[in-house]
Design an enzyme around this catalytic site. Structure first.
Site, PDB file in Angstrom:
ATOM      1  N   LYS A  14      -7.564   5.258   8.465  1.00 39.14           N
ATOM      2  CA  LYS A  14      -7.097   6.558   7.949  1.00 39.14           C
ATOM      3  C   LYS A  14      -8.322   7.397   7.632  1.00 39.14           C
ATOM      4  O   LYS A  14      -9.252   6.920   6.995  1.00 39.14           O
ATOM      5  CB  LYS A  14      -6.261   6.296   6.682  1.00 39.14           C
ATOM      6  CG  LYS A  14      -5.964   7.515   5.851  1.00 39.14           C
ATOM      7  CD  LYS A  14      -6.185   7.261   4.360  1.00 39.14           C
ATOM      8  CE  LYS A  14      -7.641   7.072   4.033  1.00 39.14           C
ATOM      9  NZ  LYS A  14      -7.993   7.168   2.610  1.00 39.14           N
ATOM     10  N   ASP A 141      -2.384   5.475  -1.202  1.00 39.55           N
ATOM     11  CA  ASP A 141      -2.639   5.776   0.209  1.00 39.55           C
ATOM     12  C   ASP A 141      -1.619   5.152   1.157  1.00 39.55           C
ATOM     13  O   ASP A 141      -1.647   5.436   2.360  1.00 39.55           O
ATOM     14  CB  ASP A 141      -4.029   5.231   0.609  1.00 39.55           C
ATOM     15  CG  ASP A 141      -5.117   6.266   0.417  1.00 39.55           C
ATOM     16  OD1 ASP A 141      -4.775   7.447   0.231  1.00 39.55           O
ATOM     17  OD2 ASP A 141      -6.298   5.877   0.465  1.00 39.55           O
TER      18      ASP A 141
HETATM   19  O1  C5P Z   1      -3.145   3.591  -5.858  1.00 41.29           O
HETATM   20  P1  C5P Z   1      -4.348   2.755  -5.620  1.00 41.29           P
HETATM   21  O2  C5P Z   1      -4.176   1.332  -6.097  1.00 41.29           O
HETATM   22  O3  C5P Z   1      -4.869   2.819  -4.227  1.00 41.29           O
HETATM   23  O4  C5P Z   1      -5.491   3.397  -6.516  1.00 41.29           O
HETATM   24  C1  C5P Z   1      -6.597   2.678  -6.980  1.00 41.29           C
HETATM   25  C2  C5P Z   1      -7.236   3.422  -8.132  1.00 41.29           C
HETATM   26  O5  C5P Z   1      -7.881   4.594  -7.668  1.00 41.29           O
HETATM   27  C3  C5P Z   1      -6.290   3.894  -9.201  1.00 41.29           C
HETATM   28  O6  C5P Z   1      -6.066   2.899 -10.178  1.00 41.29           O
HETATM   29  C4  C5P Z   1      -7.016   5.081  -9.790  1.00 41.29           C
HETATM   30  O7  C5P Z   1      -8.021   4.632 -10.695  1.00 41.29           O
HETATM   31  C5  C5P Z   1      -7.737   5.662  -8.603  1.00 41.29           C
HETATM   32  N1  C5P Z   1      -6.993   6.759  -7.975  1.00 41.29           N
HETATM   33  C6  C5P Z   1      -6.968   8.001  -8.600  1.00 41.29           C
HETATM   34  N2  C5P Z   1      -6.289   9.022  -8.008  1.00 41.29           N
HETATM   35  C7  C5P Z   1      -5.658   8.852  -6.821  1.00 41.29           C
HETATM   36  C8  C5P Z   1      -5.687   7.603  -6.158  1.00 41.29           C
HETATM   37  C9  C5P Z   1      -6.366   6.566  -6.772  1.00 41.29           C
HETATM   38  O8  C5P Z   1      -7.549   8.189  -9.652  1.00 41.29           O
HETATM   39  N3  C5P Z   1      -5.022   9.881  -6.271  1.00 41.29           N
END
Ligand code: C5P
Length: 292
Positions: A14, A141
């Site tokens: 991606k 994502d």
């Molecule tokens: O959702 P995911 O597990 O991929 O996200 C990992 C971490 O990245 C989240 O816990 C957060 O700290 C950060 N994040 C964020 N804003 C987003 C996506 C991820 O702050 N839009």
């Protein structure tokens, strides 16, 4: 070789062509405006009939994952089975070609491909929005990876707005061999916030696309470079590569990319760069707007 009766799904890299951080939610998640496309290279998930859910990993980066007890592929499989009331298992095989924790979807693309492969294997008839809800619970994502078509993302990644197909382009992906934790990069990001900056319309040529992208950025670059300084070397090397139209980091890094007129030019540039920097992971491919 594919097992008989197996369902196979691709998990392409991606690419965040631009990524603006537009705000921060009370729970700490960041609000984004990003244009997403995919690259014609990635991991593969194969799901074969079995009594329990198991996962094996192969491919160039398979060994690095084998030590992870509960990765996103297994989480996705268990969540889908639970949601759909499936008692069957599946033997999942992940062929890991993309570097781990590298800003190009990796785990999220694998999770989305797992949902697709298992929906086929288990012959599920869940509505697309039910699948998207499961995807959103797996990570910010995962929805766009499940969507599988070029689109803008908003919210924390779960609001998807389709866009017209991108012009034909080649892409070179480069990772300096350093994994980078997404939460660490977001934690290190200290602004300023940007405005959303979607295109009025999708440009028809790669050059026009790159001109528009050049007036946008990846707002996480500085926060990522502070953690992995080699990202700056990768960006400089990509920018200096003959034929490169735009060099940028994807997602929270450390993988960076450059866009080229076509995939032939990208393949040539990837070969040259791999020779000059043998310790880097370098991959040339086509930039793609949708995948099956
Ligand atoms: O959702 P995911 O597990 O991929 O996200 C990992 C971490 O990245 C989240 O816990 C957060 O700290 C950060 N994040 C964020 N804003 C987003 C996506 C991820 O702050 N839009």
């Amino acid at each position: 070789m594919t097992n008989q009766g197996a369902a196979v799904a691709n998990a392409p890299a991606k690419i965040n062509l631009y990524l603006h951080v537009t705000g921060k939610r009370a729970d700490g998640y960041h609000l984004l405006d990003s244009l997403i496309a995919f690259a014609g290279t990635g991991d593969t998930i194969e799901a074969s009939p079995a009594d329990t859910i198991t996962l094996s990993c192969d491919g160039p980066f398979g060994a690095a994952l084998a030590s992870e007890p509960d990765n996103l592929v297994l989480k996705a499989a268990r969540m889908l089975a639970g949601q759909a009331g499936i008692a069957n298992g599946a033997a999942l095989r992940l062929t890991k070609r993309l570097p781990i924790a590298s800003g190009i979807g990796g785990g999220s693309a694998d999770a989305a491909a797992t949902l697709r492969a298992l929906a086929q294997l288990w012959q599920l008839t869940l509505a697309p929005d039910e699948m998207q809800k499961i995807a959103a619970r797996l990570g910010a994502d995962v929805p766009i990876c499940l969507h599988g078509r070029a689109a803008y993302i908003g919210g924390i990644g779960e609001i998807i707005a389709d866009t017209a197909a991108l012009p034909e382009a080649g892409i070179v992906l480069v990772n300096p061999g350093k994994s980078l934790s997404t939460p660490a990069v977001f934690k290190n990001f200290c602004g300023p916030m940007s405005a959303a900056k979607r295109f009025d319309s999708m440009p028809l040529s790669t050059h026009a696309l790159c001109e528009l992208l050049a007036t946008r950025s990846n707002d996480l670059t500085e926060a990522a470079v502070a953690l992995v300084p080699e990202i700056a070397d990768v960006l400089a090397a990509l920018a200096q590569t003959p034929g490169a139209l735009l060099a940028r980091m994807s997602g929270s890094g450390a993988t960076c990319f450059a866009l080229f007129d076509d995939s032939l030019g990208a393949a040539r540039a990837a070969k040259d760069l791999a020779m000059r920097q043998p310790s880097w992971w370098v991959q040339g491919a086509a930039l793609i707007s949708s995948h099956p």
